[in-house]
Structure formats: C-alpha cells, structure tokens
Design a protein around this motif. Structure first.
Motif, mmCIF file in Angstrom:
data_model
loop_
_atom_site.group_PDB
_atom_site.id
_atom_site.type_symbol
_atom_site.label_atom_id
_atom_site.label_comp_id
_atom_site.label_asym_id
_atom_site.label_seq_id
_atom_site.Cartn_x
_atom_site.Cartn_y
_atom_site.Cartn_z
ATOM 1 N N MET A 1 -2.669 12.937 -12.032
ATOM 2 C CA MET A 1 -1.549 11.944 -12.470
ATOM 3 C C MET A 1 -0.147 12.231 -11.895
ATOM 4 O O MET A 1 0.426 11.410 -11.859
ATOM 5 N N LYS A 2 0.100 13.292 -11.595
ATOM 6 C CA LYS A 2 1.240 13.891 -11.119
ATOM 7 C C LYS A 2 1.386 13.230 -9.535
ATOM 8 O O LYS A 2 2.740 12.553 -9.243
ATOM 9 N N TYR A 3 0.409 13.093 -8.867
ATOM 10 C CA TYR A 3 0.471 12.400 -7.472
ATOM 11 C C TYR A 3 0.886 10.758 -7.587
ATOM 12 O O TYR A 3 1.402 10.388 -6.815
ATOM 13 N N VAL A 4 0.383 10.248 -8.707
ATOM 14 C CA VAL A 4 0.566 8.773 -8.708
ATOM 15 C C VAL A 4 2.095 8.470 -9.068
ATOM 16 O O VAL A 4 2.546 7.801 -8.464
ATOM 17 N N LEU A 5 2.596 9.433 -9.972
ATOM 18 C CA LEU A 5 3.641 9.362 -10.357
ATOM 19 C C LEU A 5 4.939 9.631 -9.031
ATOM 20 O O LEU A 5 5.733 9.051 -8.759
ATOM 21 N N THR A 6 4.548 10.710 -8.514
ATOM 22 C CA THR A 6 5.339 11.036 -7.250
ATOM 23 C C THR A 6 5.402 9.893 -6.003
ATOM 24 O O THR A 6 6.172 9.759 -5.678
ATOM 25 N N ALA A 7 4.173 9.453 -6.016
ATOM 26 C CA ALA A 7 3.830 8.552 -4.772
ATOM 27 C C ALA A 7 4.652 7.307 -5.384
ATOM 28 O O ALA A 7 5.354 6.603 -4.465
ATOM 29 N N ALA A 8 4.910 6.884 -6.657
ATOM 30 C CA ALA A 8 5.645 5.594 -6.930
ATOM 31 C C ALA A 8 6.904 6.016 -6.697
ATOM 32 O O ALA A 8 7.494 5.028 -6.101
ATOM 33 N N MET A 9 7.363 7.215 -6.961
ATOM 34 C CA MET A 9 8.869 7.561 -6.732
ATOM 35 C C MET A 9 9.183 7.325 -5.322
ATOM 36 O O MET A 9 10.141 7.091 -4.898
ATOM 37 N N ALA A 10 8.190 8.081 -4.411
ATOM 38 C CA ALA A 10 8.389 7.949 -2.787
ATOM 39 C C ALA A 10 8.414 6.498 -2.635
ATOM 40 O O ALA A 10 9.100 6.245 -1.640
ATOM 41 N N MET A 11 7.995 5.748 -3.136
ATOM 42 C CA MET A 11 7.877 4.276 -2.737
ATOM 43 C C MET A 11 9.196 3.679 -3.268
ATOM 44 O O MET A 11 9.533 2.581 -2.285
ATOM 45 N N LEU A 12 9.883 4.052 -4.067
ATOM 46 C CA LEU A 12 11.173 3.479 -4.572
ATOM 47 C C LEU A 12 12.020 3.818 -3.241
ATOM 48 O O LEU A 12 12.814 2.869 -2.739
ATOM 49 N N VAL A 13 11.863 5.198 -2.754
ATOM 50 C CA VAL A 13 12.702 5.344 -1.385
ATOM 51 C C VAL A 13 12.406 4.539 -0.047
ATOM 52 O O VAL A 13 12.929 3.866 0.397
ATOM 53 N N LEU A 14 11.075 4.436 -0.079
ATOM 54 C CA LEU A 14 10.358 3.694 1.157
ATOM 55 C C LEU A 14 10.659 2.368 0.876
ATOM 56 O O LEU A 14 10.793 1.448 2.018
ATOM 57 N N ALA A 21 7.911 -4.461 -1.131
ATOM 58 C CA ALA A 21 6.945 -3.601 -1.269
ATOM 59 C C ALA A 21 6.435 -3.455 -2.891
ATOM 60 O O ALA A 21 7.525 -3.677 -3.630
ATOM 61 N N GLN A 22 5.176 -3.214 -3.093
ATOM 62 C CA GLN A 22 4.802 -3.219 -4.478
ATOM 63 C C GLN A 22 4.557 -1.705 -4.915
ATOM 64 O O GLN A 22 4.517 -0.793 -3.974
ATOM 65 N N THR A 23 4.258 -1.545 -6.119
ATOM 66 C CA THR A 23 3.820 -0.153 -6.484
ATOM 67 C C THR A 23 2.429 0.303 -5.829
ATOM 68 O O THR A 23 1.714 -0.594 -5.532
ATOM 69 N N PRO A 24 2.507 1.608 -5.231
ATOM 70 C CA PRO A 24 1.532 2.081 -4.667
ATOM 71 C C PRO A 24 0.165 2.321 -5.283
ATOM 72 O O PRO A 24 0.117 2.358 -6.393
ATOM 73 N N THR A 25 -0.781 1.961 -4.605
ATOM 74 C CA THR A 25 -2.448 2.205 -5.283
ATOM 75 C C THR A 25 -2.734 3.529 -4.781
ATOM 76 O O THR A 25 -2.789 3.680 -3.354
ATOM 77 N N ARG A 26 -3.106 4.223 -5.416
ATOM 78 C CA ARG A 26 -3.719 5.618 -5.306
ATOM 79 C C ARG A 26 -5.050 5.467 -4.810
ATOM 80 O O ARG A 26 -5.919 4.746 -5.435
ATOM 81 N N GLY A 34 -2.689 13.444 -0.988
ATOM 82 C CA GLY A 34 -3.164 12.170 -1.649
ATOM 83 C C GLY A 34 -2.906 11.074 -0.528
ATOM 84 O O GLY A 34 -2.260 10.972 0.096
ATOM 85 N N THR A 35 -3.823 10.086 -0.973
ATOM 86 C CA THR A 35 -3.671 8.836 0.226
ATOM 87 C C THR A 35 -3.308 7.536 -0.896
ATOM 88 O O THR A 35 -3.771 7.602 -1.959
ATOM 89 N N TYR A 36 -2.399 6.806 -0.237
ATOM 90 C CA TYR A 36 -1.916 5.762 -1.007
ATOM 91 C C TYR A 36 -1.729 4.492 -0.370
ATOM 92 O O TYR A 36 -1.513 4.307 1.103
ATOM 93 N N SER A 37 -1.524 3.376 -0.907
ATOM 94 C CA SER A 37 -1.577 2.088 0.097
ATOM 95 C C SER A 37 -0.524 1.260 -0.689
ATOM 96 O O SER A 37 -0.649 1.208 -2.077
ATOM 97 N N TYR A 38 0.141 0.102 0.055
ATOM 98 C CA TYR A 38 0.926 -0.756 -0.893
ATOM 99 C C TYR A 38 0.923 -2.053 0.114
ATOM 100 O O TYR A 38 0.810 -1.892 1.532
ATOM 101 N N ASP A 39 1.241 -3.268 -0.299
ATOM 102 C CA ASP A 39 1.508 -4.164 0.571
ATOM 103 C C ASP A 39 2.859 -4.569 0.524
ATOM 104 O O ASP A 39 3.719 -4.607 -0.136
ATOM 105 N N ALA A 40 3.192 -4.939 1.866
ATOM 106 C CA ALA A 40 4.403 -5.059 2.402
ATOM 107 C C ALA A 40 4.498 -6.599 3.410
ATOM 108 O O ALA A 40 3.787 -6.342 4.522
ATOM 109 N N ASN A 41 5.013 -7.389 3.023
ATOM 110 C CA ASN A 41 5.215 -8.733 3.405
ATOM 111 C C ASN A 41 3.543 -9.307 4.047
ATOM 112 O O ASN A 41 3.398 -9.656 5.112
ATOM 113 N N GLY A 42 2.634 -9.003 3.087
ATOM 114 C CA GLY A 42 1.146 -9.464 3.657
ATOM 115 C C GLY A 42 0.647 -8.493 4.262
ATOM 116 O O GLY A 42 -0.589 -8.719 4.667
#
Length: 165
Positions: A1-14, A21-26, A34-42
């Motif tokens: 759970m910690k990694y999901v929250l930290t990844a979401a926080m990192a995405m705010l910066v990114l 950009a959307q909220t990242p998916t673990r 951890g590995t994550y993805s998000y969609d950016a402009n398709g």
C-alpha cells in the motif's frame, strides 16, 4: 500500500509537465522496486520506483523521497530521476553513487536528472549490476542530505517494463 501512495505522490511531481497525466497504476512489485504506468496524451508511460532505506540527517523533515527510472519511447531507453520532498539549492548537483561509481545530476526545484544524458545507459547498467546506491543532495536551505537505497529487484522491475506499451 505504501508504494501505491508514494507512486501517486511522485506522479503529482511528474504530472506538472504532463497535464493529462492520470493517477498511476501499480503493475507489480519486485523486492524494493515497484513498477507503475500512467497515460499521458494517449501514450502509456511506464516507470520503476523505490524509496530510500535511510535518510540523513535524521534531525530534518525530508518529505517524500523517490528514485525512479522512466521508460522513454519505443526504443526502451530509460531516464533516471530523483524526486525530493524539498526544493534543492539552486545550481547544486545531486550525486548518485552506485558501488563507488559517481554520477552527477542537475537540479531543478525538487527533482534532478542526469547532467549528461549520454550517461543514462551507464547508470541504468550500474543499477542492474550494483549492490548499493547512495544519493547526496543539498537543500535550498543548505542542508547536506544523503540517502541509501536497496537495489534488490531493480533488474526484474526494469525487465518487466521493457514491453510496456
């Protein structure tokens, strides 16, 4: 759970550079990475992320600290980045040391990237083959900070995002 929250926080910066950009998916967890993805402009953007094992000096509030490597483009090249929980000193450098080999990063605000983009493959290779990583930075207030990271799982994490599309 910690990694999901930290990844979401990192995405705010990114996401400041990527308004769509959307909220990242673990995607997965490989030991300390951890590995994550998000969609950016398709387009799908994938990255690996870890947090420090130690933070010095212990007497200061470091905020949320991340080391991440983003996959760039279809050629599966990688862009390392450090995200701090505080603004860094203007004009300062972040030094990433992996098993005694130092890499220099330029800073902007709370983030740092490779000073020489041609060294990106070298730092990624060092991550894959390394045992220990240390990051040294200087806050805007002039406080020297350092962080140690585990490299357990980084190779598996990077391998898992090679085909991320």
């Amino acid at each position: 759970m910690k990694y999901v929250l930290t990844a979401a926080m990192a995405m705010l910066v990114l996401s400041s550079a990527t308004v769509a950009a959307q909220t990242p998916t673990r995607l997965n967890q490989f030991n300390d990475w951890g590995t994550y993805s998000y969609d950016a402009n398709g387009a799908k953007v994938c990255y690996v992320l870890t947090t420090p094992k130690t933070m010095q000096p212990s007497s200061v509030d470091h905020g949320d600290i991340f080391f991440l490597v983003t996959q760039k483009g279809k050629a599966a090249t990688y862009e390392p980045q450090v995200v701090m929980g505080y603004p860094m000193k203007d004009g300062s450098k972040v030094v990433v040391t992996i098993d005694g080999r130092a890499f220099s990063m330029f800073t902007r605000g709370e983030s740092a990237w490779m000073e020489n983009a041609a060294e990106e493959p070298q730092i990624v290779a060092a991550l894959r083959n390394g045992k220990a990583m240390k990051v040294d930075a200087t806050s805007q207030r002039g406080t020297a900070t350092n962080y140690t990271y585990s490299l357990a799982g980084v190779t598996a994490a990077l391998n898992s995002i090679k085909t991320c599309k």
